[in-house]
Design an enzyme around this catalytic site. Structure first.
Site, PDB file in Angstrom:
ATOM      1  N   GLU A  14       5.584   2.839   2.334  1.00  0.00           N
ATOM      2  CA  GLU A  14       4.549   2.943   1.444  1.00  0.00           C
ATOM      3  C   GLU A  14       4.994   3.557   0.344  1.00  0.00           C
ATOM      4  O   GLU A  14       5.321   3.157  -0.683  1.00  0.00           O
ATOM      5  CB  GLU A  14       3.204   3.107   2.110  1.00  0.00           C
TER       6      GLU A  14
ATOM      7  N   GLU B 188      -3.466  12.553   7.037  1.00  0.00           N
ATOM      8  CA  GLU B 188      -4.218  11.152   6.000  1.00  0.00           C
ATOM      9  C   GLU B 188      -5.575  11.159   6.853  1.00  0.00           C
ATOM     10  O   GLU B 188      -6.403  10.781   6.103  1.00  0.00           O
ATOM     11  CB  GLU B 188      -3.252   9.887   6.474  1.00  0.00           C
TER      12      GLU B 188
END
Length: 863
Positions: free
Chosen positions: A470, A744
């Site tokens: 990502e 996260e």
């Protein structure tokens, strides 16, 4: 009993006749002695004043601009207290070296000695004579292999100045006679390549010698030609299938003669060389047995993108860390631990057989059994492969980067020598400007985690994460963390660059893609509440932090287009017509939630709040820029949006739809409620936090503002209970489990050590936005005018903290505060107010005092 005493210690202040006014920290276009800045625009300069006298401010300045010994422009004495982004006069020429000096007069009659800084201008568009050279595979589904280029330059004697201007499709490494040019990495950086491509300028005067100098360049795929986006390699997206170099060397001789060397068909290139592979996600392969195969360089067509000077600090090595331990896992894996989740690459020293292959894998964590864990990297290989020469080799795969704490080494016989392995930490090279510490070691570790997550995700652009498949410029993450970032680093130029990419990628209807630069080219949509509002929120907060109105001028058309798009999408001023893809991302939820305890906030409610916030910012920006008609229009629209919110989402008794922490936070933060409902909304928020056992349940939208809202409404005690909560979900829970960066998810690792599968980054700065509250409310440093020209020091003590200390360097200098407390009551405070600014300070007796620059101390004594 507490008796207030005015210590006014005037710490380190002197009234001696030897006291001097000094000028320091000169910056040109926001950078320290930049090379190759845009010659066509206005160049601004800044400086910081230092004085040991109290209440000092600048009364006047004089700037002199020179090129060599020739005076280009002199301002004369200018009566002004401004030392931030002062425009230079004179007609700047392209490709020219300049220096400027400034001297200052203050209100005490002191005059500073002149201080000098240098800069140089880049090339104008019509001065580029070089041709693009390189390869184009024509296949976007396959990543091209790195390409080497070379050219021998014949220079005469008496070289006065030599400057190399360089860019590439891919990332380049430039060398002259085998020596790396500059300290930059991953150049030319990541921009919206289809619109804008940066170039760099390097002064190579000392490297260009009489006779022959060999210019070599390596171009690797980088962000341009590596596959990006999650999924298998064949499905990833690329800007192009080519790797190209554009190089121009301008040599000026002492007699006035000039020589230009440009990339073209007279160069050579090789598709073979030691660096065989280097991609953004999968890693780098270095083969020291590989030989070059030189051939004539191939010309490439010039891209349509605009070639621009670099406006921000390049990626540089920040530090090199030694390993802290060597371990063999239960599976028998040989692992080196660097003790810190970081971003960069490894450097290893090794001797072995010629052709021997050594592989180095990267991981952020070990699993619950102590084995190397890479499942969260998903399809990214994050692998370095080294083929040994047979001698003593040093490998440093610096044409990509990894997010890691641990490396696994394969292909080495016997135990590893930890001294042979170190980690090279790299990020954008802007200054660190802040620090926070306190009496609670868990909160100190939290601050360290915030800082390391910030640094690791600011590698040329603000990414969500630095390790898996990502690593993209998610707009929401950047927005939620922006204010925390300004306390920790000088990020004004970093975000100026990124905001240009945002303008480049904004859609025709005014929408903002979810990631910037937009590698999906609109396919991910252009509307997500909170995320897309970075188009207004970041420019406004940038202005508040740095006092630079030019950012608002540059961004205003984009800001206005975003707000207009939202208003056009409304149904009777309700923004409920567009599907929200993210909402309050990663809010706390329960599995099989029969009781409805999961903290689900209506995406349409959140969108309404953020839309109101964006409209308010555009109205204020329009007023600042003298666009009075726009300002009036948007103020009227704002009221209609708020009225629609009240009618749709708020009951007469003050219950906000969704009844979540995020719902109340957004309603209060964006001022969506009439005055008579605000207090009870704050009460409901505090009650909700208590109902969840003082656990936070907000996701990405609510987390940045929850403690601020609580403090603003008199609930700092509740904010401290949230801060100090040690069980999940909370900020301290990961700290207790050994985290060294922000996670996260609130529950990335479960209490039993199980790692949550799928999307799970252990270096994801969004929840680190609590850092803003630590500086602005707990420590108490808050701006009251742009750039901290005026500010307050108004700490909110609590949580049983015995002391807090924080500083941040503003455009005017360092603001520092340290307070000490007993029973959550401040008994002493020390603080520094920079020259040229004024602060209003809450003293231990509760009184607010307004003071000019200096070092101060106030306290109470117990009786």
């Amino acid at each position: 009993m507490r008796r207030f005493i005015l210590l006014l210690t005037l710490l380190a202040c002197s009234f001696s006749a030897a006291a001097q006014l000094k000028v320091s920290t000169l910056r040109t276009a926001g950078l320290e002695e930049p090379r190759g800045i845009d010659p066509g625009g206005v160049v601004n300069v800044s400086w910081i004043l230092e004085s040991s006298k109290l209440a000092t401010f600048q009364q006047a300045y004089e700037i002199t601009l020179k090129s060599g010994s020739r005076t280009v422009w002199r301002s004369g004495r200018v009566e002004s207290d401004n030392s931030v982004r002062v425009p230079l006069g004179g007609n700047l020429q392209s490709g020219t070296a300049y220096n400027w000096s400034v001297k200052v007069w203050d209100n005490h009659g002191e005059v500073s000695k002149p201080v000098t800084a240098s800069f140089s201008t880049g090339l104008s568009p019509d001065e580029w004579k070089a041709s693009w050279i390189g390869i184009d595979t024509g296949n976007k589904s396959v990543c091209p292999s790195p390409v080497y280029f070379r050219k021998t330059v014949r220079a005469g004697g008496g070289v006065k100045r030599a400057v190399a201007y360089v860019t590439s499709h891919g990332i380049y490494e430039l060398r002259i006679n085998g020596v790396k040019v500059g300290e930059d990495y991953l150049t030319p950086g990541w921009t919206s390549y289809q619109k804008t491509l940066q170039y760099q300028a390097y002064d190579v005067t000392e490297a260009i010698k009489k006779g022959g100098s060999e210019i070599t360049a390596l171009v690797c795929p980088g962000w341009y030609a590596s596959g990006m986006g999650w999924g298998e390699p064949q499905n990833r997206l690329r800007y192009g299938s080519d790797l190209g170099l554009l190089f121009q060397l301008e040599i000026e001789y002492s007699g006035g003669r000039r020589q230009t060397v440009v990339s073209g068909p007279d160069w050579e290139m090789s598709r073979k060389g030691p660096v065989k592979d280097a991609t953004y996600y999968d890693g780098e392969t270095i083969d020291l047995t590989e030989s070059f195969q030189w051939e004539s360089a191939t010309l490439l067509p010039a891209p349509a993108s605009e070639l621009v000077a670099c406006v921000s600090e390049p990626v540089r090595v920040r530090e090199v860390r030694n390993s802290v331990r060597y371990l063999v896992t239960p599976k028998g894996e040989k692992v080196i631990d660097f003790g810190q989740n970081l971003v960069g690459w490894e450097r290893i020293r090794i001797k072995g057989r010629k052709g021997q292959v050594v592989k180095v894998s990267h991981a952020e964590v070990l699993d619950k059994d102590g084995n190397f864990y890479t499942a969260n990297m998903r399809a990214a290989k994050v692998l370095s492969s080294f083929v040994l020469s047979g001698g003593e080799d040093v490998f440093e795969p610096c044409h990509t980067f990894y997010g890691f704490r641990y490396i696994r080494v394969e292909g080495v016989e016997g135990d590893l020598n930890p001294a042979d392995y170190c980690a090279v930490v790299a990020d954008s090279g802007f200054d660190t400007v802040g620090s926070f510490s306190c009496s609670n070691p868990l909160v100190n570790q939290l601050q360290s985690n915030i800082y390391w997550g910030f640094r690791g995700n600011f590698v040329d652009i603000p990414t969500d994460c630095p390790q898996r498949d990502e690593r993209l410029g998610w707009t929401g993450d950047a927005e939620f963390f922006f204010r925390t970032a300004t306390f920790n680093g000088k990020v004004d130029n970093f975000f100026r660059k990124w905001l240009r990419s945002l303008r480049d990628d904004q859609t025709e209807r005014g929408g903002i893609p979810a990631v910037i630069p937009d590698i999906f080219f609109g396919r991910m949509g252009d509307f997500a509440c909170g995320w897309a509002d970075c188009a207004t929120i970041i420019p406004w907060q940038h202005y508040r932090a740095y006092g630079d109105i030019s950012v608002l001028k540059e961004q205003y058309p984009s800001m206005k287009a975003w707000v207009d798009f939202q208003l056009r999408s409304c149904n009777n001023y309700l923004l409920n017509t567009l599907k929200q893809p993210y909402g309050d991302w990663l809010f706390w939820s329960q599995d099989n939630d029969r009781s409805g305890r999961s903290a689900v906030t209506s995406p349409a409610l959140a969108a309404q709040c953020f839309m109101a916030g964006s409209i308010d910012i555009v109205a204020k920006t329009a007023q600042l820029l003298g666009k009075d008609a726009d300002a009036s229009y948007y103020r009227a629209e704002l009221q209609k949006v708020k009225d629609a919110f009240l009618n749709e989402y708020v009951t007469p008794g003050g219950l906000v739809s969704s009844d979540t922490q995020t719902a109340y936070v957004l309603a209060l933060y964006f001022d969506m409620l009439p005055e008579h409902l605000r207090g009870q909304a704050a009460d409901r928020l505090a009650a909700n936090v208590k109902d969840y056992g003082y656990h936070i349940t907000t996701g990405f939208l609510g987390t940045p503002h929850i403690c601020e809202v609580l403090s603003e409404w008199g609930y700092s005690d509740v904010a401290y209970k949230l801060l100090l909560q040690e069980t999940c979900p909370s900020w301290i829970y990961p700290v207790k489990l050994g985290a060294t960066t922000i996670w996260e998810r609130w529950n990335s690792i479960k209490p039993d050590g199980t790692i949550v599968g799928g999307m799970n980054s252990f270096n994801h700065y969004s929840y680190g936005s609590i850092g803003d509250w630590l500086y602005r409310y707990a420590a108490g440093i808050r701006e009251t005018s742009p750039g901290y020209k005026t500010f307050v020091i108004d700490p909110h003590p609590g949580g049983g903290f015995k002391y807090m200390e924080a500083y941040t360097r503003t455009p005017y200098g360092k603001i520092r505060v340290k307070w000490e407390a007993d029973a959550d009551k401040i008994r002493a405070i020390e603080f520094t107010i920079p020259v040229g600014t004024t602060a209003t300070v809450r003293c231990p007796d509760g009184q607010m005092r307004t003071l000019g620059s200096g070092n101060y101390g106030f306290g109470v004594e117990l009786e």
